[in-house]
Every structure is written in structure tokens, then in C-alpha cells.
Motif scaffolding. Sequence first.
Motif, PDB file in Angstrom:
ATOM      1  N   GLY A 128      22.604 -39.580  -4.901  1.00 55.04           N
ATOM      2  CA  GLY A 128      21.320 -39.231  -4.299  1.00 55.04           C
ATOM      3  C   GLY A 128      20.348 -38.734  -5.358  1.00 55.04           C
ATOM      4  N   PRO A 129      19.175 -38.303  -4.931  1.00 51.54           N
ATOM      5  CA  PRO A 129      18.199 -37.783  -5.893  1.00 51.54           C
ATOM      6  C   PRO A 129      18.738 -36.537  -6.585  1.00 51.54           C
ATOM      7  N   GLU A 130      18.459 -36.427  -7.868  1.00 54.30           N
ATOM      8  CA  GLU A 130      18.920 -35.272  -8.637  1.00 54.30           C
ATOM      9  C   GLU A 130      18.205 -34.024  -8.140  1.00 54.30           C
ATOM     10  N   THR A 131      18.975 -32.982  -7.934  1.00 55.95           N
ATOM     11  CA  THR A 131      18.416 -31.747  -7.381  1.00 55.95           C
ATOM     12  C   THR A 131      18.332 -30.628  -8.411  1.00 55.95           C
ATOM     13  N   GLY A 132      18.464 -30.955  -9.672  1.00 58.48           N
ATOM     14  CA  GLY A 132      18.433 -29.927 -10.705  1.00 58.48           C
ATOM     15  C   GLY A 132      19.810 -29.326 -10.920  1.00 58.48           C
ATOM     16  N   ASP A 133      19.851 -28.299 -11.748  1.00 50.10           N
ATOM     17  CA  ASP A 133      21.127 -27.663 -12.062  1.00 50.10           C
ATOM     18  C   ASP A 133      21.688 -26.952 -10.839  1.00 50.10           C
ATOM     19  N   VAL A 134      22.958 -27.156 -10.597  1.00 44.38           N
ATOM     20  CA  VAL A 134      23.675 -26.525  -9.502  1.00 44.38           C
ATOM     21  C   VAL A 134      24.839 -25.762 -10.122  1.00 44.38           C
ATOM     22  N   PRO A 135      25.085 -24.525  -9.708  1.00 39.88           N
ATOM     23  CA  PRO A 135      26.215 -23.782 -10.282  1.00 39.88           C
ATOM     24  C   PRO A 135      27.539 -24.470  -9.991  1.00 39.88           C
ATOM     25  N   ILE A 136      28.388 -24.496 -10.997  1.00 37.48           N
ATOM     26  CA  ILE A 136      29.746 -25.032 -10.860  1.00 37.48           C
ATOM     27  C   ILE A 136      30.705 -23.883 -11.154  1.00 37.48           C
ATOM     28  N   TYR A 137      31.582 -23.614 -10.201  1.00 38.39           N
ATOM     29  CA  TYR A 137      32.497 -22.483 -10.297  1.00 38.39           C
ATOM     30  C   TYR A 137      33.912 -22.962 -10.574  1.00 38.39           C
ATOM     31  N   SER A 138      34.634 -22.173 -11.361  1.00 34.63           N
ATOM     32  CA  SER A 138      36.049 -22.437 -11.609  1.00 34.63           C
ATOM     33  C   SER A 138      36.770 -21.104 -11.675  1.00 34.63           C
ATOM     34  N   THR A 139      38.052 -21.129 -11.326  1.00 33.33           N
ATOM     35  CA  THR A 139      38.848 -19.908 -11.399  1.00 33.33           C
ATOM     36  C   THR A 139      40.302 -20.247 -11.668  1.00 33.33           C
ATOM     37  N   ASN A 140      40.980 -19.318 -12.285  1.00 29.66           N
ATOM     38  CA  ASN A 140      42.433 -19.405 -12.377  1.00 29.66           C
ATOM     39  C   ASN A 140      43.022 -18.045 -12.054  1.00 29.66           C
ATOM     40  N   LEU A 141      42.411 -17.355 -11.099  1.00 31.97           N
ATOM     41  CA  LEU A 141      42.949 -16.059 -10.683  1.00 31.97           C
ATOM     42  C   LEU A 141      44.406 -16.230 -10.287  1.00 31.97           C
ATOM     43  N   ASN A 142      45.175 -15.226 -10.526  1.00 34.09           N
ATOM     44  CA  ASN A 142      46.613 -15.215 -10.274  1.00 34.09           C
ATOM     45  C   ASN A 142      47.386 -16.047 -11.284  1.00 34.09           C
ATOM     46  N   ALA A 143      46.728 -16.432 -12.380  1.00 40.00           N
ATOM     47  CA  ALA A 143      47.433 -17.131 -13.464  1.00 40.00           C
ATOM     48  C   ALA A 143      47.812 -16.101 -14.523  1.00 40.00           C
ATOM     49  N   THR A 144      48.658 -16.512 -15.440  1.00 44.35           N
ATOM     50  CA  THR A 144      49.009 -15.600 -16.516  1.00 44.35           C
ATOM     51  C   THR A 144      48.741 -16.282 -17.832  1.00 44.35           C
ATOM     52  N   PRO A 145      48.437 -15.601 -18.882  1.00 44.65           N
ATOM     53  CA  PRO A 145      48.287 -14.156 -18.977  1.00 44.65           C
ATOM     54  C   PRO A 145      46.880 -13.680 -18.593  1.00 44.65           C
ATOM     55  N   LEU A 146      45.925 -14.600 -18.481  1.00 46.90           N
ATOM     56  CA  LEU A 146      44.545 -14.214 -18.180  1.00 46.90           C
ATOM     57  C   LEU A 146      44.195 -14.559 -16.744  1.00 46.90           C
ATOM     58  N   GLU A 147      43.401 -13.715 -16.121  1.00 45.17           N
ATOM     59  CA  GLU A 147      42.794 -14.057 -14.842  1.00 45.17           C
ATOM     60  C   GLU A 147      41.307 -14.194 -15.120  1.00 45.17           C
ATOM     61  N   VAL A 148      40.782 -15.415 -14.982  1.00 49.13           N
ATOM     62  CA  VAL A 148      39.389 -15.647 -15.344  1.00 49.13           C
ATOM     63  C   VAL A 148      38.660 -16.418 -14.254  1.00 49.13           C
TER      64      VAL A 148
END
Length: 186
Positions: A131-151
Amino acid sequence: GEPYNWNTEDPGTPPDSASIRHLTHLYDGRLAEADQQLGRLLSGLRQRGLDGNTIVVVVADHGEEFLEHGFAWHGKTLFQQALHVPLVISGPGIPTGEVEHPVAQVDIVPSLMALLELEWPGRLDGRDLFGPETGDVPIYSTNLNATPLEVICVRLGDSKTVWEATADAAFTFDLAADPGETVSLP
């Protein structure tokens, strides 16, 4: 070659550069094999006359790290080595070319719904990539509950902010100027 046996949870002595090269070559070999098998699938669709009414979606769930930031494999960090994965959508009515802005896997379903001219009852996360470009859209990622880092991270355009819950520290990177995420911005 021989399989490489390395316990990534407790690697002991970090592998040397020759071992990392070997692991990278093994990984590249698996990518080449996946590419070859995808070629067989597409060829089979063409031979059976199914390519004119079939949409093919190819996506990876994660990339791999080879100690670029001190970690190996995946599931430990949210650096681009783990997050930047291929997404290919091909089929009838799909324009050729490349989407220039960052996209997320959450965009796959809305894109397919639009291509198939189907309605989704209620709200649907993601956007139609065709579709038509709507500009920048936030993209979220997580690895909570991972080890050794939760980010957790959010990317908006070329800016990416990562919050390490374990250390309660945040880091922002300019991916256009620093694609390797080596220098955190102030």
C-alpha cells in the motif's frame, strides 16, 4: 565437513578466529542449501502451472551472531545480526522491487490480506507493504526471559534504542551511520 560441537550456553574458552570462520562457513552452507531448496520449490510450482495462482512468502525468524558483540547464535541480544532477516513475498499481482524502509514480520498478514482482497474483522497490527508508504513506523523486538540479557528494542527509521532490563541501561544507535552498532549515541 564435520559438525562443530560447541555448547553456546557455557562455551568455556571463546572460540578463536579460525573457529568463528569455520562456523560462519557452516552457516553460509546452510543458507546456500535453503536457497537451493527454495529454487526447487519455485521450479516445481512453475512446472505444475501453479505459479500463476500461488503466493510464496519466505521469512526467517532470526539471524545468527558470531561474536560480533560477544555473543553467539541467537536469542541473547537484539543486535541487527539477529534481527535483520530476509522477507520475500512473490506471486501474481505482486510488484517487483524492494521496500526501502524497515519492515516487520507483523506486516506479513496485513500485506497478504490486502493482496487477497480479504477483510479482517477488527484491528490488525502491522501494515500493508504494498500500500502507500505511511512513513516510519516503530518496530518492536524483545527477548525478555532470555539469558543472560533481557532486552527490548524499538526501531524508528534508522534509529534503534535498546533497553537492557538486567542492567537498566539504554543504548541508541544510528543504523545508517553505524550499521554494526558499535557506538552508542549520547
